[in-house]
Design an enzyme around this catalytic site. Structure first.
Site, PDB file in Angstrom:
ATOM      1  N   GLY A  69       0.788  -1.220   0.000  1.00  0.00           N
ATOM      2  CA  GLY A  69       0.000   0.000   0.000  1.00  0.00           C
ATOM      3  C   GLY A  69       0.818   1.267   0.000  1.00  0.00           C
ATOM      4  N   SER A  70       0.186   2.324   0.468  1.00  0.00           N
ATOM      5  CA  SER A  70       0.722   3.678   0.402  1.00  0.00           C
ATOM      6  C   SER A  70       1.846   3.930   1.409  1.00  0.00           C
ATOM      7  CB  SER A  70      -0.413   4.669   0.674  1.00  0.00           C
ATOM      8  OG  SER A  70       0.090   5.956   0.871  1.00  0.00           O
TER       9      SER A  70
END
Length: 142
Positions: A69-70
């Site tokens: 993810g981020s």
């Protein structure tokens, strides 16, 4: 390769963020996204369908293949640490940049390069010792 006895199993890893922690294992074969997959106010995994959905990370030894993810996920780890809700240590097969940065910011011990077979040998609830200075993960008891 783990070296074990009837009482302890030892895995050799690479210490990334130095430190020591002993606690209960929380193990998954699925990557975790700290942004969107973990409630930053409670440390509970909220990702739908994740095998650890509903489990809290606070004070546990999180053992996973890698994060996903981020890059904001690093700040979720940091926020959890500020609230006293971060994992006590994180063990990965391959450390990713988000998890690495979050552990550095939060002073959470991190080791990587644990064997993939360790993810099936270590069970949720096992008492595990992480020595990131020496690159060791030891299963103390089950």
């Amino acid at each position: 390769m783990p070296r074990g006895s009837s009482r302890a199993i030892v895995f050799h890893c690479k210490g990334i963020v130095k430190g020591y922690f002993r606690g209960e294992a929380l193990v998954t074969n699925k990557p975790i996204s700290f942004l969107g997959g973990v409630d930053p106010l409670t440390s509970i995994i909220t990702e739908k369908g994740h095998d650890l959905e509903g489990k809290a990370l606070a004070g546990k030894v999180l053992i996973m293949p890698h994060g996903k993810g981020s890059s904001v996920g690093s700040y979720v780890i940091y926020g959890l640490a500020k609230r006293g809700l971060a994992p006590g240590a994180i063990v990965t097969v391959k450390a990713d940049l988000m998890t690495l940065t979050g552990c550095i910011l939060s002073d959470v011990p991190l080791v990587d390069k644990i064997s993939s077979e360790a993810l099936s040998m270590i069970r949720n609830g096992d008492l595990v010792e992480v020595d990131a200075c020496r690159g060791l993960v030891k299963v103390i008891s089950r």
